[in-house]
Design an enzyme around this catalytic site. Structure first.
Site, PDB file in Angstrom:
ATOM      1  N   GLU A 274      -1.946  -9.392   0.029  1.00  0.00           N
ATOM      2  CA  GLU A 274      -3.384  -9.290   0.609  1.00  0.00           C
ATOM      3  C   GLU A 274      -4.389  -9.125  -0.600  1.00  0.00           C
ATOM      4  O   GLU A 274      -5.315  -9.871  -0.487  1.00  0.00           O
ATOM      5  CB  GLU A 274      -3.644  -8.392   1.598  1.00  0.00           C
ATOM      6  CG  GLU A 274      -2.903  -8.463   2.866  1.00  0.00           C
ATOM      7  CD  GLU A 274      -2.977  -7.363   3.819  1.00  0.00           C
ATOM      8  OE1 GLU A 274      -3.097  -7.418   4.942  1.00  0.00           O
ATOM      9  OE2 GLU A 274      -2.791  -6.121   3.282  1.00  0.00           O
TER      10      GLU A 274
ATOM     11  N   GLU B 102       4.823  -5.734   7.074  1.00  0.00           N
ATOM     12  CA  GLU B 102       4.255  -4.605   7.806  1.00  0.00           C
ATOM     13  C   GLU B 102       4.966  -4.429   9.219  1.00  0.00           C
ATOM     14  O   GLU B 102       5.195  -3.299   9.774  1.00  0.00           O
ATOM     15  CB  GLU B 102       2.749  -4.578   8.183  1.00  0.00           C
ATOM     16  CG  GLU B 102       2.039  -4.571   6.878  1.00  0.00           C
ATOM     17  CD  GLU B 102       1.719  -5.655   6.039  1.00  0.00           C
ATOM     18  OE1 GLU B 102       0.891  -5.630   4.737  1.00  0.00           O
ATOM     19  OE2 GLU B 102       2.393  -6.642   6.329  1.00  0.00           O
TER      20      GLU B 102
ATOM     21  N   GLY C 280       0.151  -5.037   1.199  1.00  0.00           N
ATOM     22  CA  GLY C 280      -1.231  -5.125   0.472  1.00  0.00           C
ATOM     23  C   GLY C 280      -1.323  -5.814  -0.908  1.00  0.00           C
ATOM     24  O   GLY C 280      -2.233  -6.331  -1.274  1.00  0.00           O
TER      25      GLY C 280
ATOM     26  N   ALA D 166       0.775  -1.132   0.054  1.00  0.00           N
ATOM     27  CA  ALA D 166      -0.099  -0.084  -0.003  1.00  0.00           C
ATOM     28  C   ALA D 166       1.094   1.010  -0.071  1.00  0.00           C
ATOM     29  O   ALA D 166       2.161   1.157   0.252  1.00  0.00           O
ATOM     30  CB  ALA D 166      -0.925   0.136   1.364  1.00  0.00           C
TER      31      ALA D 166
END
Length: 298
Positions: A152, A172, A149, A106
């Site tokens: 994910e 993360e 992300g 992200a």
């Protein structure tokens, strides 16, 4: 849920191992794709693929940021998926990136100064789950990095095909946070508790070969063959009854959310429900008559 800054950090660490490919082989696959006359996007490319042009193709297109998932990109992805999901001529959808990155995370610059209060009031990242709610099958074609992300988003898809040099991970923890779009939940269901703990708690990257061995990835291909092979898979799925495909997808997903007894009951009743469709009758009749079925989505 990794950020643009994280993407740069990761890229810097492994840049020496990345083979730059001038004149990407993807350009030689143009005959497989045709751009629909649709909305012009800033962060993605949208095409129709396959011999019948019945495969929706969404390509993440922020190459300088390794396809970091900014708000604008995710908004466009969800709009494109909604468009393809509503198109009766589309039987399956593919999400892909480029040979360096599916998506390296992200966009951290957008998150850096977000407060806890704003996370709660804006329900940060909540919209991403719409990818998993698409009725038609969604396949992730992953080359390069699928981190944070990006990993994910790939796991929100129904099937993951990967290039030989793909890398998966949830880094993360390296920037003081945890996955927030399914990285601790879908990953655990896909690879088991021990492997998920190792990946999430260390931030280590996983090769395509390791990901396949863990069950995260279905198949691996050379990078230049990944997209054509993914299109072949999508075309094979799209050749089946759209009703049966949607019900089968729902039934498999139910297995992750219920007990075995409840899941078996759901499956049985869904199986029974197919006997109310013309496609089920056509499929069995065609089998007995030894001919290809002609499904009408009825």
């Amino acid at each position: 849920m990794a950020t643009r800054s994280l993407a740069r950090f990761v890229y810097g660490k492994v840049q020496a191992n990345v083979v730059a490919r001038s004149g990407s082989s993807f350009t030689n696959q143009a005959r497989l794709f045709s751009s629909p006359a649709a909305t012009q996007y800033e962060y993605i490319k949208v095409d129709k693929a396959g011999a019948q042009k019945n495969i929706g193709l969404v390509t993440l297109n922020r190459p300088k940021a390794l396809n970091a998932l900014c708000n604008g990109l995710m908004k466009e992805v969800l709009e494109a998926l909604e468009m393809f999901d509503a198109d009766d001529n589309i039987g399956a959808i593919i999400i892909t990136g480029n040979e360096k990155a599916f998506a390296a995370g992200a966009d951290i610059k957008e998150m850096q100064n977000v407060t806890y209060a704003k996370c709660i009031t804006k329900n940060l990242l909540s919209g991403w789950d719409q990818i998993a709610n698409v009725k038609k099958p969604v396949i992730a074609a992953v080359n390069g990095y699928a981190l944070g992300g990006g990993c994910e988003v790939a796991m929100m898809c129904d099937i993951i095909y990967a290039g030989e040099k793909a890398k998966f991970g949830q880094p993360e923890i390296l920037i003081g946070t945890i996955p927030g779009a399914g990285g601790t939940q879908r990953l655990t269901r896909a690879v088991g508790k021990s492997k998920a703990m190792e990946i999430v708690l260390t931030g280590n990257q996983v090769t395509a070969q390791e990901a396949e061995k863990m069950g995260l990835v279905s198949k691996i291909f050379p990078p230049d063959q990944l997209l054509p092979e993914t299109v072949k898979l999508a075309e094979k799925i799209a050749a089946n009854s759209p009703i049966a495909v949607a019900l089968a997808k729902e039934s498999v997903n139910t297995a992750f959310e219920t007990t075995l007894a409840e899941g078996l009951h759901f499956e049985k009743r869904t199986f029974h429900g197919t006997f109310a469709t013309k496609d089920r009758l056509e499929g069995m009749t065609a089998f007995i008559e030894k001919r290809p079925p002609k499904f009408t989505s009825e």
